[in-house]
Design an enzyme around this catalytic site. Structure first.
Site: not given
Ligand code: GLN
Length: 241
Positions: A94, A190
């Protein structure tokens, strides 16, 4: 045989259980009698480009990404590029995935330049993709939990990690999930992603071990528990509208 892992920015980039990926890699190596050393490197510390076989780069909020982006614009970014050029493997999830690309444009605030080692570009929108994801790769399935407002598009030098069957993936439009370029894997999964996708964990271990030990055939593990967790997550994803 031994394996060296560096967990990047664990204090700034490790949300939704991402640190469990490091534990999974460590255990799946140890179960095969491979000695493992895990180190960490965060903003302001010095990354040694010669040491690690494998880097893990987790997800994070925009705030963490600004701090990490600044660190990657320094000597640590050059060191990570050098490590990757030298054969180190990377798993980025992510926010970490986004920062390995050309840039991440948050909804508000300045664009964060990425490391540019993945041919992907990300821009955040008002839409947030949240939920269980199911995707397919060469006959295998990938499960994970996505939570991102970033929409990622791949350039010609990157190929998708998998094709989405349930959920959104990179951008909710082209049905791609994640990206692969050389020995770098980026994903929006995740969860942690690796405990429930043992095939992906072992692929990364093979790539990492190759750096100093050459081609390695990993012994087969009893993955009944991992497979049961995978199948349970896949059922949840399939129940998703
Ligand atoms: N801030 C980034 C987004 O919202 C990554 C979020 C994350 O790592 N879950 O796309």
């Amino acid at each position: 045989m031994d394996l060296r892992i560096v967990h990047l920015y664990p204090d700034l980039m490790s949300i939704y259980g991402d640190r469990g990926n490091v534990r999974t890699l460590e255990r799946r190596a140890a179960w095969r009698d491979i000695a493992v050393e895990v180190r960490t490197c965060t903003a302001g510390e010095t990354l040694d480009p010669e040491w690690a076989d494998l880097y893990f780069f987790g997800g994070g909020q925009d705030r963490g990404q600004h701090l990490v982006g600044a660190d990657l614009a320094s000597a640590n970014g050059a060191a990570l590029r050098s490590a990757i050029a030298g054969g180190s493997a990377v798993l980025a999830v992510c926010g970490g995935y986004q920062l390995l690309g050309h840039q991440y444009a948050p909804q508000t605030g300045p664009v964060i330049p990425g490391l540019g080692v993945l041919d992907v570009t990300t821009r955040a929108t008002k839409t947030r993709f949240v939920g269980d994801l199911l995707a397919e790769r060469d006959g295998a399935t990938l499960v994970g939990f996505e939570n991102h407002s970033g929409l990622t598009t791949l350039g010609p030098a990157a190929v998708p990690l998998a094709r989405v069957t349930h959920g959104h993936g990179n951008n909710g439009k082209d049905r791609t999930e994640g990206a692969v370029q050389g020995a770098i894997i980026g994903t929006y999964c995740h969860g942690s992603v690796l405990p429930k996708n043992p095939w992906l964990a072992d692929l990364l271990l093979t790539w990492a071990l190759r750096r100093r030990h050459g081609a390695v055939a990993l012994t087969t593990l009893d993955d009944r528990e991992e497979d049961a967790a995978h199948d349970a997550a896949a059922r949840v994803a399939r129940s998703r509208r």
